[in-house]
Design an enzyme around this catalytic site. Structure first.
Site, PDB file in Angstrom:
ATOM      1  CG  HIS A  60       3.960   5.891   8.351  1.00 27.84           C
ATOM      2  ND1 HIS A  60       4.487   6.440   7.207  1.00 27.84           N
ATOM      3  CD2 HIS A  60       3.097   4.935   7.944  1.00 27.84           C
ATOM      4  CE1 HIS A  60       3.948   5.834   6.157  1.00 27.84           C
ATOM      5  NE2 HIS A  60       3.106   4.922   6.570  1.00 27.84           N
ATOM      6  NE  ARG A 111      -2.579  -0.078   3.523  1.00 32.33           N
ATOM      7  CZ  ARG A 111      -3.808   0.354   3.707  1.00 32.33           C
ATOM      8  NH1 ARG A 111      -4.833  -0.350   3.279  1.00 32.33           N
ATOM      9  NH2 ARG A 111      -4.037   1.496   4.333  1.00 32.33           N
ATOM     10  CB  THR A 112       3.406   2.487   2.381  1.00 29.60           C
ATOM     11  OG1 THR A 112       2.495   2.261   3.455  1.00 29.60           O
ATOM     12  CG2 THR A 112       4.137   3.786   2.623  1.00 29.60           C
ATOM     13  CE  LYS A 157      20.914 -12.845  -3.355  1.00 27.23           C
ATOM     14  NZ  LYS A 157      20.156 -11.803  -4.071  1.00 27.23           N
ATOM     15  NE  ARG A 205       6.726   1.345   6.047  1.00 25.77           N
ATOM     16  CZ  ARG A 205       5.450   0.963   6.016  1.00 25.77           C
ATOM     17  NH1 ARG A 205       5.140  -0.290   6.228  1.00 25.77           N
ATOM     18  NH2 ARG A 205       4.493   1.838   5.767  1.00 25.77           N
TER      19      ARG A 205
END
Ligand SMILES: [Zn+2]
Lengths: 425, 308
Positions: free
Chosen positions: B133, B55-56, B83, B105
């Site tokens: 946020h 969504r974001t 990794k 994020r």
């Protein structure tokens, strides 16, 4: 062996005197001393302290020689004014057998910069499940007296009771990293306003205090010695005060960073300020300073914890906890206590030597005493440059800070390890 | 405008208002069928997502594309970041790619702050752990303003898992800056230590949802993960819903004009009843649409003024 004649030094800040070091001891103390063939050390304006003793050093060898070795850590210690350090057991392999403690002991002797006294693990692999061979470590060449799972708490109360009891047979002491693990799962910094603001999981002071309260009661119950590592909260001080008033045989240490820095440093998320136990509040630092001056806290210990760059140049939550301390400890203590040299000698040399059972250290600088001492310039001010530290790591929280007092020379059994502020090997 | 948007605390009232005004203009342009603006042509926006949040990510991607920026999605899955490449090494890679803005994020609080120290471009915090946020708070404020005409003077009640909520922290900061009165409600286990004073002064805290509802202009329901009960934050989903969930009867205790908001994704039947989520008071669908306008405004203001 070369003799050293230290001229005009103020022992514990007293009147200027001369010290003649010969055959590993202080041969003479007086004024106007003259000794043919002795190397002169002009100590005009310097203060002499008995060599500092650190109860809590992580030298990282064996296992993380990229972060520190016995040799580089010993050099850092000597430059910080230390003549003896107690090397914590959380190496890889863990110092939980006679073989590993003897290895560390031998590496210390080979480096020859400070006496490296190994600490033995309390439990096998620091896993907190069953006792390591404490007696074998005690009777090894390393003659271990302090046992600690530092980095981990001996959380099981039954195991802690047994450990406290068992080491009585060889005058050992259990040094507890007081942290109730269930209360600190995922913890990142002191639980309080700053943690709430930064969204980092809190490490509540009660997790330390609950273990100290339990352990002093256990120590009383089995009439054993307990040593509490890196006390960090005002509440812990009150429990220790109560326990000591009650006659319980407990000693405690505080780290320089807990005396000076607060959790506000976490703002900005630089993990160089991440340490376990965490930096707490200004009220805690004030209580710790008062307790150190008063003697409720017995000793300053560095918890020198070198870490490789990649373990600190990362997200806060992924960084390893710990800070360098050996080369800055004395300056921090002078900063917070002032130039109270006798008190500093008590908290950084005599008492820690007694707790660790290091009879050759922590002795007053009188004729006949072992020549373990450090010379300090009380008027110096210096700015901490991480690149200039002798430690193999760079994770000092004091970078850029200007601090008082600087170690000019250190002597171990009459031989200099540091002269003119430089390590000799 | 600052170079980065790491925290809602980076925004003073004037800057926050400018973002909301700009977002309004962006929305108006979209309404006039202007799908793309040339503002960020030739600029590179990297979406660096260490957590799955479609969504974001889509919201930021749409915002950047409508401003004609080149968008690179750098997601943790299937790339070097999964990794074990360090954040710093990733930052150096982004730097070499010439990223003008990095939208990040990350599950670790403060990761955007670290990143901002390692790249020359702007860093936008798109959610860092349990910290903040900020664009979610901006779109929430935008939604309030669109529906109620103002933010200043509103009483906003934020309900639920404040402890683990980056949305709550950013909203407390931004709404206070914009002059709203904020009350946090939840079980004591889910309200962080010293929350009444830690972020900004003047925050109210209550354990009693029913008591604060009649006086609310906005109720913002936070997502509560059912797994929290296994860690004894509350005994059961049923008890949580009964004490802190917003159901029909509770909704009817609200004043006529009051809004119900949710940052999504919702746990229907847990913190919010379906009847409430689908009611006329609910802004949940608008919030998603407003997210794109607000993120366009933020990107525009962070990058637009700079020479390319
Ligand atoms: Zn420890």
């Amino acid at each position: 062996m070369t003799q050293y004649l230290i001229k005009g030094v103020r022992v514990l800040g007293g009147e200027p005197a001369d010290l003649l070091l010969r055959d590993g001891v202080i041969a003479e103390v007086g004024t106007g001393l003259d000794a043919r063939g002795a190397q002169l050390v002009d100590a005009d304006g310097l203060v002499a302290l008995p060599g500092l003793v650190d109860l809590h050093t992580h030298l990282r060898e064996p296992g993380r020689e990229d972060a520190e070795t016995v040799e580089t850590g010993s050099r850092a210690a000597a430059l910080g004014g230390y003549t003896a350090v107690c090397a914590m057991a959380n190496t890889d392999p863990v110092a939980d057998t006679a073989g590993v403690v003897e290895q560390v002991y031998r590496l210390g002797r080979e480096a020859g910069l400070v006496d490296v006294q190994p600490v033995g693990a309390v439990t096998v692999g620091l896993r907190g499940e069953r006792l390591a061979e404490l007696g074998a470590m005690a009777s090894s060449a390393a003659a271990v007296r302090i046992f600690s799972d530092d980095g981990h708490c001996v959380a099981d109360p039954r195991l802690m009771r047994r450990a406290l009891e068992y080491v009585k047979a060889f005058d050992g002491v259990i040094a507890q990293h007081a942290e109730e693990p269930r209360l600190t799962e995922g913890a990142q910094m002191h639980e309080g306003e700053v943690a709430t603001r930064l969204g980092l999981a809190g490490w509540p002071a009660v997790a330390e205090e609950a273990i100290i309260a339990r352990d002093v009661l256990l120590a009383e119950h089995v009439d054993s010695r307990l040593h509490v590592c890196h006390v960090s909260s005002a509440g812990s001080v009150e429990i220790l005060r109560w326990a000591k008033a009650r006659g319980i045989r407990v000693t405690a240490e505080v780290c320089p960073h807990h005396l000076l820095l607060t959790d506000e440093r976490a703002t900005g998320y630089d993990p160089v300020f991440k340490v376990n136990p965490p930096l707490r509040t200004a009220a805690d630092t004030a209580a710790l300073r008062a307790a150190l001056a008063e003697g409720v806290i017995d000793a300053v210990a560095t918890d020198h914890a070198p870490h490789a760059v990649e373990d600190k140049e990362c997200e806060w939550a992924y960084a390893r906890p710990g800070m360098l301390g050996l080369e800055t400890a004395l300056s921090i203590v002078v900063e917070v206590l002032g130039p109270r040299w006798d008190l500093i000698a008590e908290r950084m040399s005599r008492t820690p030597a007694r707790i660790a059972g290091l009879s050759g250290h922590g002795q007053d600088l009188v004729a006949g005493a072992p020549a373990n001492l450090t010379l300090v310039d009380p008027a110096a001010r210096w700015t901490v440059d991480p690149a200039e530290l002798a430690s193999r790591s760079r994770n000092t929280p004091y970078a850029g800070m200007t601090l008082p007092a600087r170690v000019v020379a250190t002597f171990l059994r009459g031989a200099p390890t540091v002269l003119d502020g430089k390590a000799l090997r | 405008m600052t170079r980065h948007l790491l925290s809602a605390a980076d925004l003073d009232a004037a800057t926050a208002t400018m973002i909301l005004d700009t977002a309004q203009e962006m929305a108006n342009l979209a309404g006039h069928q202007v799908k793309k603006l040339p503002t960020l042509r030739g600029r590179t926006v990297v979406n660096l997502f260490y957590e799955d949040s479609t969504r974001t990510r889509i919201s930021f991607e749409a915002a950047a594309k409508r401003l004609s920026a080149d968008v690179i999605n750098f997601s943790a899955k299937g790339s070097s970041v999964s990794k074990g490449e360090s954040l710093k090494d990733t930052a150096l890679t982004l730097q070499a790619m010439g990223a003008d803005a990095v939208v990040v994020r990350h599950p670790a609080a403060g990761a955007p702050h670290r990143l901002a120290g390692w790249v020359d471009g702007s860093v936008l915090n798109a959610g860092d752990g349990t910290h903040e946020h900020p664009t979610q708070a901006l779109l929430d404020a935008y939604t309030m303003r669109a529906r109620l005409g103002r933010v200043a003077g509103l009483h906003v009640v934020i309900v639920g898992d404040v402890l683990h909520s980056r949305v709550a922290r950013s909203n407390v900061l931004l709404l206070s800056t914009l002059g709203a009165k904020v009350t946090l409600v939840g079980p004591p286990t889910l309200l962080p230590v010293d929350i009444a004073t830690a972020l900004v002064p003047g925050i109210s805290v209550s354990y009693d949802l029913d008591a604060v509802l009649p006086d609310a202009d906005v109720v913002m329901m936070l997502r509560v993960q059912r797994e929290r009960m296994t860690d004894s934050f509350f005994p059961s989903a049923r008890e949580y819903a009964r004490r802190y969930g917003l159901d029909g009867p509770r909704m009817r205790r609200l004043p006529e004009h009051a809004l119900v908001m949710h940052p999504g994704p919702m746990n229907r039947g847990m913190e919010i009843a379906p009847e409430v989520a689908d009611s006329a008071r609910s802004t949940i669908v608008e919030q998603v649409a407003n997210g794109v306008s607000v993120r366009m405004a933020v990107l525009y203001l962070l990058l637009g003024g700079k020479p390319s």
